[in-house]
Design a protein around this motif. Sequence first.
Motif, short mmCIF file in Angstrom:
data_model
loop_
_atom_site.label_atom_id
_atom_site.label_comp_id
_atom_site.label_asym_id
_atom_site.label_seq_id
_atom_site.Cartn_x
_atom_site.Cartn_y
_atom_site.Cartn_z
N VAL A 1 0.86 -1.18 0.00
CA VAL A 1 0.00 0.00 0.00
C VAL A 1 0.90 1.24 0.00
CG1 VAL A 1 -1.86 1.23 1.17
CG2 VAL A 1 -1.78 -1.27 1.26
N HIS A 2 0.75 2.04 -1.05
CA HIS A 2 1.50 3.28 -1.21
C HIS A 2 0.54 4.43 -0.89
CE1 HIS A 2 4.52 5.99 -2.96
NE2 HIS A 2 3.48 6.65 -3.41
N TYR A 3 0.80 5.12 0.20
CA TYR A 3 -0.14 6.14 0.68
C TYR A 3 0.01 7.46 -0.05
CZ TYR A 3 -1.49 2.80 4.13
OH TYR A 3 -1.98 1.67 4.72
N LEU A 4 -1.13 8.06 -0.35
CA LEU A 4 -1.18 9.31 -1.10
C LEU A 4 -1.62 10.47 -0.22
CD1 LEU A 4 -2.87 7.80 -4.27
CD2 LEU A 4 -0.43 8.23 -3.89
N ARG A 5 -1.66 10.22 1.09
CA ARG A 5 -2.02 11.27 2.07
C ARG A 5 -1.49 10.84 3.44
NH1 ARG A 5 -7.31 12.84 1.95
NH2 ARG A 5 -7.12 13.52 4.08
N ASN A 6 -1.44 11.78 4.36
CA ASN A 6 -1.01 11.50 5.72
C ASN A 6 -2.15 10.80 6.47
OD1 ASN A 6 1.25 12.98 5.03
ND2 ASN A 6 0.66 14.78 6.19
N ILE A 7 -1.79 9.80 7.27
CA ILE A 7 -2.77 9.08 8.09
C ILE A 7 -2.10 8.73 9.41
CG2 ILE A 7 -4.27 7.05 8.29
CD1 ILE A 7 -4.27 6.88 5.23
N LYS A 8 -2.75 9.06 10.52
CA LYS A 8 -2.22 8.71 11.83
C LYS A 8 -2.34 7.21 12.04
CE LYS A 8 -3.30 13.11 13.92
NZ LYS A 8 -4.26 13.86 14.73
N ALA A 9 -1.34 6.64 12.72
CA ALA A 9 -1.33 5.20 13.00
C ALA A 9 -2.61 4.79 13.73
CB ALA A 9 -0.10 4.84 13.82
#
Length: 149
Positions: free
Chosen positions: A46-54
Amino acid sequence: MADPLIDFKKVGEAKLEILFWDVYKSELYTLDGVYQQDVFPQALKVHYLRNIKAKDLVERTEEEWQKLGVNSQISAPWIKQLSTMWPNIKKGDELLILVNKSGDSDFYFNQQSIGAIKDSEFGSSFLRIWLDEKSSYPDLQKQLIGEKK
């Protein structure tokens, strides 16, 4: 570190977009490039395209398991492990899960090992979030398993 996907072939890929936001791109891998349910090894990148908190990532995982009917008594220890293992995600980061032949799961963050869950039920249950016919995003599921381009 050696690429954990060196012997794998891509089955399919998909991008998750919610409303106006690109959330992530995902790719499913097997040794022969063909998806068969619960036939391992399998890997999901999974390559993230936005910031996401754990914390949000873990909560979403728990919600998806509830939707799929995964017993919360079984998943509770997994949630605890994921809460200590997963970092906060920044745009451009990658998480990879590799479920080996015995069903144990190794996690990588930006190609660095970040931990493992040695429970054969975990890997299958985790991958169901993306690969189950009842997943929250059926088009994404079909693309990942190679049924839809």
